[in-house]
Every structure is written in structure tokens, then in C-alpha cells.
Design an enzyme around this catalytic site. Structure first.
Site, short mmCIF file in Angstrom:
data_model
loop_
_atom_site.label_atom_id
_atom_site.label_comp_id
_atom_site.label_asym_id
_atom_site.label_seq_id
_atom_site.Cartn_x
_atom_site.Cartn_y
_atom_site.Cartn_z
CG ASN A 1 27.36 36.00 -46.86
OD1 ASN A 1 27.13 35.49 -45.76
ND2 ASN A 1 28.59 36.33 -47.25
CG ASP B 1 26.07 35.62 -54.67
OD1 ASP B 1 26.52 35.08 -55.71
OD2 ASP B 1 26.78 36.14 -53.79
CD GLU C 1 27.02 31.07 -56.23
OE1 GLU C 1 27.96 31.14 -57.03
OE2 GLU C 1 26.91 31.82 -55.24
#
Lengths: 590, 590
Positions: A255, A329, A358
Site C-alpha cells: 500500500n 500488510d 492483514e
């Protein structure tokens, strides 16, 4: 002390706003069936249009050649346009209006096809894209999680905080560095310690070069942080891991990365940079999309093909290097269409790789990653286990009922690695007021459920905290990331042995890794469930209360295989099994 | 000024609490398909169990012999027990947990059967009835609303406030009486006035004996209030109504009556009264269930068979007397199972009778009365018309879209009488700031939609208010219930003629009463829809804005059949129709 787990949906107000915006808007939100289509399977798409939107028609624009679908008024410019047909209008008292439902189908596709799609509503009010223009995609294949993942017992290592053989460890540098000098060599040195726990899979927090100690702000996805070691050190670690029959997962952060990443530094200086569009500039050069408004963490624009290829290339690079998969993540950050390509790359590079996300989000969000990854970290089970075992707020009956519903919600092919804590929250032992009986009981539960258990480094020897992680409304992450204590006097050896025993139990019993689960008893204090796979059958009995409890039950399983402590007794009485458990006691019978 | 219509769901907070309690609880809430089963049709029942309830099994106990179903642990004591099977678990972010769904079926039944049922959830936590023990029922038949009801144009008369030939009217007695001396004879005397409006159906607010001027607190359901007249006067009114080819509906109030009702007076004195159980005593004699906590309005316990028979007997009595049906006051009050018997009694006594409910509730509640009555007063359309035409808060597009969704939600066989105001709210003209253009436009819309239009007495001659009905948070009902002005100088004759014209238009066109409806244009200001029944086709064009508007549209209908005023012009231009409308102007073309 209140537990703080769900960030973006932590309060009732945030939840309500979230639901309202879904119901009021032009919303697809990945309601797709099946989510992870097999070759040839039709895919049904659902759209809802909230009461204030006058649009009366809807279409899915889609491609199967990798290009972004473009269309207008139900006409595809490339690929195809499929009409979504109005099904009904549901009254919604929350948004005080009718929510209209539409449905349409994308035909079955060849294996290894990436279908990219976008949904638009049209008619009065003009054409508007669902979910503010979000692009979606799915990858057509037939690939449940690799078999080994169901046998996994994981160990999460916070790389900087684990070990280095030099006396420099654990020295904590002053702020802002806070670096503790853990290294990859340090991890390699402790592999026998880890393997001794019965762990067969490591998850390392990011090891990419980065200005911070935690590594979630990488300056390259293709290098190793020199502070942690060299690429050769990592190669050696990986070899030693594999030599022991273990696997290694990297932390992957698609991200965002550091504002010191060369592509960002360059784009911030020069609008003509070839990487300019790798970022989403609100007002160049100082206002851009970030991870939660943190200026040092610019969001990567994965909608830009070159940026996406660069990030996907890193996944391929490390799989080729030999790692066995990724923990992804903040997986809710990237555009959802990213995951179809991510799936294609990870599966075609290493069909035996394991990826899970996650998503600090409830189950309806978790499940949207089906097909894009093998699964997601089980945050709901985390919350349920902490509420039950650490805080004592849920009784055994509520927890049992939660388990039943939770397991019914997810398909069996969706990996749900389980955990009691991680680096972003208070340690379990801390919220359990350092009562190790509670930790033992929770771990017993964790190891006897289907999801692959993860140990957060140190938990196995009783690492706790000194202070609450949330102070004056701010998270003090250091509290949950203390350096691993290696001095024997600071390690609880009995607890280590207990964890070792749990893994042995799990490895010895297919029932615990693959078996069905059935709740066979639940009252306020005591919960019992059976895991069974063919002839292999185990019954776990947990007393979640502080008081001793007795359970008499008609089950064939009467051998005490494992217990939280010596004070758990099992006797046969008139053809039944009578189990005596102390407060927070638990036992596994077989 | 804020409009105040939805009492129990008036605020966001109340709505949220309502949704939460449904989702958290063990909830059936009449989710039944079909709601109004034909003979032989299977009925599917749905139940949801919220996250905190550990029950894992569910059953419907039901009878078809009129008795109350009783059962335990899935065993019926009388009648039958049908298991409800778990279907799935839905994650619900609002209540932060899994909501489990169950479904089961009751087999098809003979005509004229009343099926009574109750749903229970069992297993861990013990057996618990859905919806706090509510009894449900349905009546098996094949009876859409009688044909005449689709041709109805209604007039609501507030009996005390309408007319009496004596000079005593309209004298307002001092508080607490506030009586204005209207009578049944007065209504009879004005029947030609009413018929002149094209009205063919009267609805009288309650005419039962009662201490109040409004009559919603009856002391007998079988008598006429002497202040309004005698039973003979009522007979005469009814005869005159029928002589003119008109119908008459009574206001029926099954939920409560006066604390001066002899059965209540007696039960409050003596616990051994045979009527003691006609009331729900919290603590006898002074604490009992009431209508919204109003001590003078005790709730009737319709679960007590004798009380139910008494109330049903009154419905039968008045239908036998000759009335044509009922508007059922506060229909959400009585236990839902009441309506199956109510249906049986009303339909078997007079198959051509019409019954509809007053549920000041959103559509998902309205629809639960399907099968128990012929329909319900259209409160959502009321809100939409007031928002659009009186307040100007909704533009034409939003209103058009609302109409589309609203009509899609209800079956065609569900009567939805329409209204712009009634005795419980500010008059339309008042909230429209006495702008009669807005009233004319709203009425044009009302008369060209499918629901039978209701005129609230006086609206047709421009009756408004002097003050807002809500003052200091309290409703001053008198403001919306001013005595009808009969002095010619106080009546707007043009408006009367306008209403008369609207009814003529409606009576002349089957399309307006039975036709399909299709929105053919909607922008911010202007909305156009077609009503069509075979060759009969009319297009209504409404300008909801304050400014003049022009619409050019390709439709075959180009004759100006009816308009809000002379300043609406229609011309043919190059094969199209060009419509010029002033602010708040509207026209019907055919």
C-alpha cells in the site's frame, strides 16, 4: 482498560457511518458469487443503489485481456458490457428510504484469466461508477491453499527486536531511531530455539531498507535493510530455515512505502518524473495520498500499471529468491483489483506459496480477499479470544456460539491464521493482567482450533509489557515491541515447554489441523468441543471462569492428552467422563 | 418548521435503536412468504438470532383450529411443530456480530383457515420465544380488495368538527371538552356538498360514545355517541350515503378505549371482575398497559379470547349495520395475530368490505398488514409529497425515483389510500405556507396516482391553520382540527371546483384508477409520468419548482385534459409536445 483492535471501525459512530455510506451509495463492495470462481464458472455481481440516487440502470464493464475496462451507457469500449437487472427495492429504516438491488452475470472464463471489472449506474442523474470508481478483478483458477499451510505453526518475529549475537543487542538507540540492533544473523542463530517450539513457519516483519526500525516504510522492495544484514545473510537464514523443514513468510507492504523512496523523492522534485503517476497527488508537491495521513508514508498508486508491475515484481523476486509466501500488510489499502494480479504472480511463481492479508476489519471485509490471497489474519477470533480469555467479558457459551457462527461464515479453503496479539496492540499477557493461567488456556484453545496458530515472539516465555500501549489516546507501540529477553532468568521455561507441548499435540493429531469441529458442551464457565478427522478424535474442555468447575459428559474420549496444569483431573464415572478443572484450567482428551 | 409524521421512528436515534433491537434479538417480525397465502400455498417463515443469543435450534409451533399453539423443545402440545433450519450466518457490523438465519415451512391449508403460530429458539440458553413471545396468525383465502375500492375517492370527516344545522355549530366549548357540536345529522345535511366533490366514500373519525370530542377513547364499541346523534341518525346518514352510490367507512380503534369503559371501571374496582384479564395489569389497579402511557387509554388485551371476541363482534355488528369497512386506528398496537381473525370476520360478514390500517410506520412495517387488512394508509407517499410539494426539499427527480421504488415494493393488491394531511399533523396548506399553487399541484399528483385519494375535510376550500401544531415540543391537535367553515366568504370556491374537476378526471379515466404507471421524464424541476390502461392513456406533467419550466417531449398525448391553472400551455412543435408550466404548475395530457 479497553481493547483497541479495530482501527477504522473501532467505535459505534464509525461503524454506523460505514454502514450508512454503503447503504446510501451506489455500492458493489465486492458482492460477487462465487468470489473465487473456478474455470468456466458464471460470476454473479450485485449492486445496490441508495435512496437519493436516481439511477435506474446498471452495467458491469469487464475485460479478460488484462486491460482496464472502459465503457459508457452500457456500451463497452474494450471488453464487454453486461447489464445488471433490477431485482427489487428493499426498505431501509436506517437510511430512511428504498435501496434498490441489481444483479448481473459475467460468463465463465478460461483458467488463468484475470477478469477486471467496474460497475456503473446510469439513467437520470448521469452515469456514476459504483464505490467511487473502484476497479475490481478476480483471477480464474482452481487453487486452494497449499496443503502444508494447514499444518503450519507460525512464529512472528519483529526483526529489529529479536536477536543479534553481539553485545550491541538489545541496545535501544535514542529517539527517533529506537533501533534495538536485532539482525537476520540473530534470527538464524536462534532457529533451533524457534524450531524447539514446534514452529515450522516464520513470519518476519519487513526487512526492506527503511529509515525506521520497523521497516513498514521501505525505500526499496528489492533490497535488504543493511542494518538487519545483507542479502547473503537473508539467503543463509532462508537456507537454514528450509534445512529444518520450516518455511519463511515475508511481510509485504503493497500500500505504501517511505517518502524517502527514490521514486517519490524524484517525483516530489519534478513533475516530469517517469514515476510521477506512481503517487496520487492532491496538490503537488506537498499534498498526496498517504497511509492514514502520515506524510512519511505516501500511498503507492497501484492503478498505474508501471507501479503495479514494480510491486508485483517484488513479490515475484522474493518468491524466486526462495521465500514461501507473504503476510500482506494493510491489505485493505490497495485497490481491490490489485489482488487478482497478485494472485496470478504469486501462484504462477510458486504454486506452493502462502499469502494472507492483514485486514483489521470484520468478517464481511475479510472474506472479500478470498481468491486474491489464501486467507486473512483472524482478527475476529482474536477479539473473541481476548474478550473471553483475557478480559473475561464473554462467557463460555457466548464464545462457543461465536465459534460456531464464525466457522460457518468462512469457507474451509480460506486460511485464518490465529493469534492472541501482535505488534500493533497490547500483548495478551498484559491485558490478562499477567495471569499466565489465562494465557495457557487461550493458547490451548488457539492450538486446538483449525486456524494455523501464530506465536508473537516472546509470548512463549512470558514477555509482557510495562505500560498500556494506549496512553493519552496515542498508541505507544514500543510497549508491545520490547526486545526479546534471552537471559534465562527472564524467560519462563515452563511456559516454553507448555508451548512446545501444544505444538507437539497439534502435529501429532490430524484432527486438530484438518478435522471438523463441533461444540459438545457450553455453559457459562465451561466449553467443550470435539475436533475429529476419521478415527482421530480429540475433545478440548476449557474453563474460562476464575472458579473451579466440573463437567460430566458422555464421550468416548477419556485419556488426558494435554492439560494447562497438573491440577486438571479426569475420571471415569459410571460410563461417563468427569472432568475437574481449576479456574482457567483446560484439558484435551483423546 | 420540521415535519412531524413518524412518531415511534421520528428520530435517527429511535430508528437505530429499532434496527439494533431487531438484529440483536430473536426476531421473526413477520418475515413470512407469502404474507397472504392462498389455499394450499406453503408458507415460509424466517427467523434471525442475534450474536448474543446462544440458541441453535428453532421451531414454529402452529395450529389450524383456532387455538393458541403451545409447545416445548420442538414438541407441539396441540397442533404442530415445524423445525426452522439454520441457513447461514450473516456478519452485521452494526451489532458487531454474526446474525444467524433460520427458515422453515408451514404446509398449505384449506380455505378459510386461521393459522396461528409462534416461533421459539432453543438449545443452549434455554427455549426463548421470538419477538418477546408475540403470537402471529394468517388467514388463508383468496380475496384481493373489492373492486369498488380501486374507484374510491375519499373524504375524511372529523365528526365533531364538520357541521350541525343549529346555530350551536361551530361553538367551541371551553377546555377540556373543546367540543364544537358537529353531528351525524350535520354530515347528512352536507352530503350533496361532499358528493359534489366527486367523493364516493366517507371516512368518519370515531362516532362511539366517549368522554372526549375526538372519540378515540370509546366507552362502547356498539353504540353511537349521543353528542353526535342517535343510532337512528347514523342509520339515516348511511342510507343517504348509499342512496348517492357512496360508501361509508368507520374509524375502528381495536387497541384501546376509555378508562371509563364499564369493563375497565369494573376491573379496576374488582380483581374478580370477569373482564379483569381484558387488560394488562402491571400492578393492579393503577398501573396497566396503555396507549403511549396515556392513563385514560387502557390497552385492550386482545390475547384474551373474550376481549377479542368483543372487539371482533363490534366489527361484525357495524358491517351488519351496513357500513362498508374500517379505517383501523393505530393498527400496530394489537398483537399481530388479531388481524387474521379480523380478516375472517370482516370478509365473511361483508365480502365487499374495505379495511385499511393506520400504521405511522415505514413500508416494511406497512406491508406486514397484507392479508390482515386490504392495505394501509400511505404514510411514505405522504412524507414524499410533503417533502416535494410543500417543503420543496425533494426535487422532481428524487420524487420520481421514490415513486418508482415505492410502487415496486408493494403488491398491486395492497390498497394504499393517499393523503396530503390528516387530523394528527399540520395541514398541507399550512406547511406549504398557504401557497395554494403547491396544494393544487400536490393534489394533481395525488389524483393521478394509483392509491385512492383522501381529502381531509376543508382542504378542498382552502382550510389552513393559525399556528404550528407542534409548540414547545407538544402537539396542539386543535390547530389541524378547526371547525369546517361553511360561510361562503370563508370557502375558496375555485379550489372546490378544482377538486371537483380532479375527481371528474379520475372517474373518467380507468387509466388513473387501474392503469400502470411509468416515469417518462424527470429532471430537477419537472416530472412526467404516464398512466395507461389499454387504449386509455394520460400523461401527468408536474413542475415542482417555483420557476416557470418548459418540457419538450415525444409523446402521443397532447390534449390538455386538466391543468392547475390557465397559465399552463401545451403546443405541438415538430411532432413533439412542448409544455409550458408556471412555477408549481401541472397538467394532464391525454
Amino acid at each position: 482498560m479497553d481493547d483497541f483492535i479495530f482501527g477504522t471501525l473501532a467505535t459505534e459512530e464509525l461503524r454506523l457511518r460505514h454502514i450508512r455510506s454503503l447503504r446510501e451509495g451506489i455500492t458493489h463492495a465486492q458482492r460477487r458469487a462465487p468470489r473465487d470462481p473456478l474455470p468456466g464458472q458464471l460470476v454473479s455481481l450485485e449492486l445496490t443503489i441508495g435512496p437519493k440516487h436516481p439511477q435506474q440502470q446498471a452495467w458491469a464493464y469487464w475485460t479478460n485481456d488484462g486491460s482496464d475496462p472502459v465503457g459508457q451507457n452500457g456500451q463497452a469500449q474494450n471488453g464487454y458490457a453486461t447489464p445488471l437487472i433490477p431485482i427489487d427495492a428493499e426498505w431501509d429504516t436506517l437510511v430512511w428510504g428504498y435501496v434498490r438491488r441489481f444483479r448481473g452475470q459475467i460468463p465463465g472464463q478460461e483458467p488463468e484469466t484475470v477478469v477486471r471489472y467496474r460497475i456503473a449506474a446510469g439513467g437520470p442523474g448521469g452515469e456514476v461508477y459504483a464505490d467511487e470508481g473502484t476497479f475490481y478483478a478476480y483471477y480464474v483458477d482452481n487453487d486452494p491453499p497449499p496443503d502444508w499451510t494447514r499444518d503450519a505453526v507460525l512464529y512472528q518475529i519483529f526483526a529489529d527486536r529479536f536477536f543479534d549475537p553481539s553485545p550491541e543487542f538489545p541496545f535501544t538507540e535514542p529517539k527517533p531511531s529506537l533501533k534495538c540492533n536485532g539482525t537476520l544473523r540473530g534470527i538464524t542463530a536462534k532457529l533451533d530455539y524457534i524450531a524447539g517450539l514446534g514452529v515450522n513457519c516464520l513470519w518476519l516483519t519487513p526487512i526492506f531498507p527503511s529509515p525506521s526500525y520497523h521497516g513498514y516504510d521501505a525505500t526499496s522492495f528489492y533490497e535488504v535493510n543493511p542494518r538487519l544484514g545483507t542479502k547473503e545473510d537473508f539467503r543463509q537464514l532462508l537456507d537454514e530455515v528450509h534445512k529444518r523443514g520450516m518455511k519463511l513468510l515475508m511481510d509485504f507492504v503493497p500500500n505504501h512505502w517511505s517518502n524517502q523512496h527514490p521514486t517519490f523523492v524524484e517525483s516530489q522534485k519534478n513533475k516530469k518524473s517517469p514515476h510521477f503517476e506512481w503517487y496520487t497527488w492532491k496538490t503537488w508537491p506537498h499534498d498526496y495520498k498517504t497511509f492514514f495521513g502520515v506524510k512519511t508514508l505516501p500511498q503507492i498508486n497501484l492503478r498505474k500499471p508501471e507501479a503495479r508491475e514494480h510491486v508485483l515484481g517484488a513479490a515475484k523476486y522474493w518468491l524466486d529468491f526462495g521465500v514461501d509466501g507473504f503476510r500482506v500488510d494493510y491489505c485493505i489499502g490497495p485497490s481491490p483489483d490489485f489482488y487478482a494480479e497478485f494472485r496470478r504472480v504469486t501462484r504462477t511463481t510458486n504454486p506452493a506459496s502462502w499469502t494472507f492479508g492483514e485486514a483489521v476489519d470484520p468478517p464481511d471485509s475479510q472474506i472479500t480477499f478470498e481468491g486474491g490471497m489464501d486467507g486473512a489474519l483472524d482478527f475476529m477470533l482474536l477479539e473473541a479470544m481476548r474478550q473471553t480469555f483475557a478480559f473475561g467479558r464473554w462467557d463460555a457459551r457466548r464464545f462457543a456460539d461465536f465459534l460456531d457462527r464464525h466457522e460457518a461464515f468462512f469457507p474451509e479453503t480460506f486460511s485464518r491464521p490465529s493469534f492472541l496479539d501482535n505488534h500493533d496492540m497490547n500483548r495478551f499477557l498484559w491485558v490478562a493482567e499477567n495471569d499466565k493461567r489465562k494465557l495457557r488456556l487461550a493458547a490451548l484453545c488457539q492450538y486446538t482450533l483449525a486456524g494455523a496458530p501464530i506465536i508473537y515472539y516472546g509470548t512463549e516465555v512470558g514477555v509482557s509489557q510495562e505500560r498500556d500501549m494506549i496512553q493519552n489516546g496515542r498508541a505507544i507501540h514500543e510497549e508491545g515491541r520490547l526486545p526479546m529477553p534471552w537471559d534465562a532468568s527472564r524467560q519462563d521455561g515452563e511456559l516454553y515447554d507448555y508451548y512446545r507441548g501444544l505444538a507437539r499435540l497439534r502435529h501429532n493429531h490430524l484432527a486438530l489441523r484438518r478435522g471438523t469441529r463441533q461444540t459438545i458442551h457450553a455453559d457459562e464457565a465451561v466449553l467443550a468441543y470435539r475436533r475429529a478427522d476419521g478415527a482421530d478424535s480429540l475433545v478440548t474442555v476449557l474453563n474460562v471462569s476464575a472458579n473451579p468447575a466440573t463437567l460430566t459428559i458422555s464421550i468416548p474420549e477419556s485419556n488426558n492428552h494435554f492439560a494447562t496444569g497438573l491440577d486438571c483431573r479426569v475420571e471415569s464415572v459410571a460410563g461417563k467422563v468427569k472432568i475437574h478443572l481449576p479456574g482457567y484450567g483446560g484439558v484435551v482428551l483423546g
